[in-house]
Design a protein around this motif. Structure first.
Motif, short mmCIF file in Angstrom:
data_model
loop_
_atom_site.label_atom_id
_atom_site.label_comp_id
_atom_site.label_asym_id
_atom_site.label_seq_id
_atom_site.Cartn_x
_atom_site.Cartn_y
_atom_site.Cartn_z
N ALA A 66 18.76 -22.61 26.01
CA ALA A 66 18.08 -23.70 26.70
C ALA A 66 18.42 -23.69 28.19
N LYS A 67 19.72 -23.51 28.51
CA LYS A 67 20.13 -23.45 29.91
C LYS A 67 19.57 -22.21 30.60
N LEU A 68 19.53 -21.10 29.86
CA LEU A 68 18.98 -19.86 30.42
C LEU A 68 17.55 -20.07 30.89
N LYS A 69 16.74 -20.73 30.07
CA LYS A 69 15.34 -20.97 30.42
C LYS A 69 15.21 -22.00 31.54
N ASP A 70 16.02 -23.06 31.47
CA ASP A 70 15.94 -24.12 32.48
C ASP A 70 16.35 -23.64 33.87
N GLN A 71 17.35 -22.74 33.91
CA GLN A 71 17.89 -22.29 35.19
C GLN A 71 17.13 -21.09 35.77
N ALA A 72 16.18 -20.56 35.03
CA ALA A 72 15.43 -19.39 35.51
C ALA A 72 14.55 -19.76 36.70
N THR A 73 14.53 -18.89 37.72
CA THR A 73 13.65 -19.07 38.86
C THR A 73 12.27 -18.54 38.50
N ARG A 94 9.74 -14.47 36.37
CA ARG A 94 10.94 -15.27 36.12
C ARG A 94 12.19 -14.41 36.26
N HIS A 95 13.23 -14.99 36.84
CA HIS A 95 14.52 -14.33 37.00
C HIS A 95 15.55 -15.07 36.15
N TYR A 96 16.05 -14.39 35.11
CA TYR A 96 17.03 -14.99 34.20
C TYR A 96 18.44 -14.49 34.51
N ASP A 97 19.39 -15.40 34.55
CA ASP A 97 20.79 -15.04 34.71
C ASP A 97 21.37 -14.79 33.31
N THR A 98 21.58 -13.54 32.95
CA THR A 98 21.99 -13.21 31.59
C THR A 98 23.45 -13.54 31.31
N ARG A 99 24.18 -14.03 32.30
CA ARG A 99 25.54 -14.49 32.04
C ARG A 99 25.54 -15.83 31.33
#
Length: 380
Positions: free
Chosen positions: A149-156, A139-144
């Motif tokens: 919830a959005k961090l997990k949903d938007q992770a590739t 998984r790739h998380y955008d830490t910005r």
């Protein structure tokens, strides 16, 4: 023969730091068994039981300060990863129960928290935190993103590994990441096309594959030229193999017609627990845990000879892989290590000795002094 800043001249012990891992942490594993990180603000982050500490490495004799406590409900500290130079005070923590946290070392406060089942490896690439898990997902998380919830949903998320991901490495191009697993498989990904790994490696049944016999315990990209990926494994018989892959040119270990003085494989008699390139000189460092003992033929009972590389630092010239130096640095197994951001020092995790061992490894590069025009033209 060796330059002044080579490990041949520089390698020496500096000091030790008290260290311990939770009994729940597998101290024989690499990376996950040595949850330590070195920030670009020059702080070492590590665990002592269920507490996380950080220590300024500008003063190696200074006292470590507590960052946080891992509660029983969170499990044990399993991973520590510091961000890059664009986030010099950010550190990511992961626990055995899947609690993920980002902390700011300046404010000593968490900036975001979320939950993930079975994190087993992680690494930063700019503001992206890449996490591998026990089932082989990446998984790739955008830490910005500051909302969990959005961090997990938007992770590739990508799933091609069939076993626990053990180690990760980003290339300096910021687009290419390598992942290794407990089954000895290495995959290389281009995040611009994240769903399918690159077809690289040796030709096996009409497909290219990067495969070791033992679990992948170390990955490192060469920082100076090309796309050389170096991988290391830990086999069940306590041996280890280092392999060199040229990702850019021939899609695999370099051709078998390559001169023998430039090997693409190095078989060693001790497990490999980490790999580090110097940013200043063409040298590669490997650390080693348990070694394969050698039986001694004798009419009387004699204990097997211990591996020369067990619990040692070994430095190689790269890409020739010629031996530079070997130094035994511990009585017990080296579980892993972290290189300082400037590439001069290394910290070795030896949980069975309850020590982090700080060593100088590479010196500062000194550019040759430029002669003035008067000096170059003077009569000698």
């Amino acid at each position: 023969m060796f330059k002044e800043h080579s490990a041949f001249h520089v390698l020496k012990s500096v000091n030790n730091i008290d260290y311990s891992v939770s009994p729940a942490t597998d101290a024989t594993a690499t990376t996950a068994g040595s949850p330590i990180g070195w920030s670009h603000s020059n702080a070492l982050v590590f665990g002592r039981g269920n507490r996380v500490y950080y220590k300024s490495m500008a003063d190696t004799e200074g006292v470590a300060q507590q960052l946080c406590k891992i509660t029983d409900s969170m499990g044990s500290l399993s991973l520590v990863q510091c961000a890059g130079e664009n986030q010099p005070s950010t550190v990511a923590l992961a626990t055995s129960n899947g609690h993920m946290q980002l902390w700011d070392l300046t404010t000593k406060r968490p900036t975001i928290q979320w939950k993930l089942k079975g994190p087993s490896a992680m690494i930063f690439n700019g503001t992206t935190l890449t996490v591998g898990d026990e089932k082989g997902a990446l998984r790739h998380y955008d830490t910005r993103v500051t909302d969990p919830a959005k961090l997990k949903d938007q992770a590739t998320k990508v799933t091609r590994h069939q076993g626990r991901i053990t180690t990760l490495a980003w290339h300096r191009d910021k687009f290419t990441v390598a992942s290794g697993d407990q089954n000895g498989l290495i995959l290389v990904w281009d995040v611009r096309k994240p769903r399918v790994p690159l077809e690289v490696g040796e030709l096996v049944q009409r497909r290219r594959k990067m495969q070791h016999a033992g679990a992948i315990t170390a990955l490192a990209w060469c920082p100076w030229y090309g796309k050389y990926l170096v991988s290391g494994d830990s086999a069940a018989d306590k041996t280890g193999t280092i392999r060199i892959w040229d990702i850019a040119n021939d899609h695999g270990p370099e051709s078998s017609s390559r001169p023998p003085e430039r090997p693409n494989k190095l078989e060693l008699d001790a497990q490999i627990t980490s790999l580090h390139f110097s940013p200043h000189i063409n040298e590669l460092l490997s650390t080693h845990g348990p070694g394969k003992p050698t039986e001694v033929p004798s009419l009387i009972r004699v204990d097997p000879l211990q591996s020369r590389m067990a619990n040692s630092i070994v430095v190689h010239q790269f890409p020739l892989m010629r031996h530079v130096t070997t130094m035994s640095v511990a009585r017990k197994n080296i579980a892993g290590s972290v290189l300082s951001p400037n590439g001069h020092r290394i910290v070795l995790a030896v949980p069975e000795e309850a020590q982090l061992k700080v060593w100088d490894v590479w010196g500062k590069f000194k550019a040759p002094k430029q002669k003035s025009l008067f000096e170059s033209c003077a009569i000698r």
